[in-house]
Every structure is written in C-alpha cells, then in structure tokens.
Design an enzyme around this catalytic site. Structure first.
Site, short mmCIF file in Angstrom:
data_model
loop_
_atom_site.label_atom_id
_atom_site.label_comp_id
_atom_site.label_asym_id
_atom_site.label_seq_id
_atom_site.Cartn_x
_atom_site.Cartn_y
_atom_site.Cartn_z
N GLU A 52 0.87 -1.18 0.00
CA GLU A 52 0.00 0.00 0.00
C GLU A 52 0.91 1.23 0.00
O GLU A 52 1.62 1.48 0.98
CB GLU A 52 -0.90 -0.08 1.25
N SER A 53 0.87 1.96 -1.11
CA SER A 53 1.83 3.07 -1.25
C SER A 53 1.62 4.16 -0.20
O SER A 53 2.57 4.81 0.22
CB SER A 53 1.78 3.67 -2.66
N CYS A 80 4.59 -2.43 -8.39
CA CYS A 80 3.24 -1.99 -8.01
C CYS A 80 3.31 -0.78 -7.06
O CYS A 80 3.69 0.30 -7.51
CB CYS A 80 2.46 -3.16 -7.46
N ARG A 107 -3.02 5.62 -9.32
CA ARG A 107 -3.22 4.47 -8.43
C ARG A 107 -4.52 3.75 -8.78
O ARG A 107 -5.46 4.36 -9.24
CB ARG A 107 -3.29 4.92 -6.97
N ARG A 136 -4.79 -4.56 -7.83
CA ARG A 136 -5.11 -3.13 -7.63
C ARG A 136 -3.97 -2.26 -8.21
O ARG A 136 -3.42 -1.40 -7.53
CB ARG A 136 -5.38 -2.83 -6.15
N HIS A 171 3.07 -7.69 -10.19
CA HIS A 171 3.86 -8.39 -9.16
C HIS A 171 4.68 -9.52 -9.80
O HIS A 171 4.21 -10.66 -9.85
CB HIS A 171 2.92 -9.00 -8.11
N GLU A 173 7.04 -11.14 -8.66
CA GLU A 173 7.52 -12.13 -7.67
C GLU A 173 6.47 -13.21 -7.40
O GLU A 173 6.76 -14.18 -6.72
CB GLU A 173 7.92 -11.41 -6.36
N1 GLN Z 1 -3.20 -0.15 -4.83
C1 GLN Z 1 -1.95 -0.11 -4.15
C2 GLN Z 1 -1.47 1.31 -3.97
O1 GLN Z 1 -1.99 2.18 -4.54
C3 GLN Z 1 -0.90 -0.89 -4.90
C4 GLN Z 1 -1.28 -2.33 -4.91
C5 GLN Z 1 -0.13 -3.26 -4.97
O2 GLN Z 1 0.99 -2.93 -4.65
N2 GLN Z 1 -0.45 -4.47 -5.30
O3 GLN Z 1 -0.56 1.55 -3.26
#
Ligand code: GLN
Length: 189
Positions: A52-53, A80, A107, A136, A171, A173
């Site tokens: 989650e940024s 991400c 985002r 997401r 992702h 990984e």
């Molecule tokens: N939706 C997340 C964000 O805005 C990112 C999602 C993720 O890293 N898988 O930070």
C-alpha cells in the site's frame, strides 16, 4: 578471482517483500530485508515491493529512510506500490513519492470491477510472454521519452526502465518465472 556477490536490499516495511527475497536468493545473489538506513549503503540494488503506497510512504518517513532512498546511487526496482513510490507523482496527497523517475502514475487504475487479474504481457528483452499478476495495479500516465519500455499488456506499458530505476505495475515475484528479477540483477553486474 571470486565472483562478486550481488547484494540486494528488499524494503521490508510493509507488503509483499518475502517472495522477492526468495527469488533473488534463488538466482545466486544475496537478498536482505531492509528496515534501517544503515543497511542501505552496502547494497548494489534495492527492491521496493508491492503493498500500500500510502502506508509505505508514511513508514519511509517514520523510519527516516527517505533521503537514502532518493539518493541511492544503484538501481531500484519498484513493483506496483513500489513503482508508485519511484514516480514523480502518485496523484494522491497521501503518497509522497521519491521522485526518482520522470513518470506520473494513477493508483488503482484498472478500477473496482477488475481489481486483480493475471494476463500474459510482452517483454522487449525476451520472446516468451510473461504471466503477470496485477493486484489493484497502477497505470503509468506520462512516461518521459527517455524511458525504455520493457513490457506491455496489449499496448499499455507495464514495465519501464528510466535511468537507474525499473518500474513494474504488476507483481513479478508472484509467479515462478524469474526472468524480470534476472534482468534486474543483470543491470547490477
Ligand atoms: N493499490 C496499491 C497502492 O496504490 C498498490 C497495490 C499493490 O501494490 N499491489 O498503493
């Protein structure tokens, strides 16, 4: 002469960092989980994982890591949420990006209906498609012309390199395919 062991620091403040550590180790480099400033110096490259940024941005400041990340001279691979943090604008006042890459991001750009999906993307450095997991995920908005496009999904750019930064909106990984991590390690040789 002994082969130099490449040391990669994976930011372990929050999110999906463990799998990155496993893949880097499986490729013969050494991965360490980074939480403190003085761990960053000895690394050849860094990974900022997904998560989650907004939370990660806050924790970077709480742990006093911002300046070391902004000025890190080696390559940083952001996946991400990590890519959002490497950008110059995360289009959200709760995210203070590191501004290492001249790209803007949006985002959660795929919307609520398709929050997560798996699709084959095309890579510029390898003929075989790469199965990419999007959770997401963000989208790149204004990519500077100096950036190199390394991967796209039906024309939407999802993997770019700009200077000493590698950004993936997915992702890499989460699949058993190490090609993108191997690409990153090759950049650190
Ligand atoms: N939706 C997340 C964000 O805005 C990112 C999602 C993720 O890293 N898988 O930070």
């Amino acid at each position: 002469m002994t082969k130099k062991t490449i040391k990669v620091g994976v930011l372990g403040l929050q999110g999906a960092f463990q799998k990155h550590i496993e893949i880097i180790n499986s490729l013969g480099a050494e991965a360490i989980d980074i939480r403190y400033k003085d761990q960053i110096e000895g690394c050849h490259g860094l990974i900022i994982p997904g998560g989650e940024s907004t939370t990660m941005s806050k924790l970077i400041d709480e742990m006093n890591l911002r300046e070391s990340l902004e000025k890190f001279p080696g390559m940083i691979f952001g996946t991400c949420a990590g890519a959002i943090l490497l950008s110059e604008d995360g289009a959200d006042p709760r995210v203070t990006p590191l501004r290492r890459t001249p790209v803007k991001v949006m985002r959660n750009a795929y919307g609520r209906q398709i929050e997560s999906f798996v699709e084959n993307i095309s890579l510029s450095f390898n003929d075989k498609p790469f199965k990419a997991v999007f959770i997401r995920a963000p989208k790149f908005n204004n990519i500077d012309s100096s950036a190199e496009i390394l991967g796209h999904l039906n024309g939407t750019n999802v993997l770019i390199r700009s200077g000493n930064n590698l950004l993936a909106t997915f992702h890499p990984e989460l699949t058993d395919d190490p090609r993108i991590h191997q690409y990153f390690l090759n950049c650190l040789q």
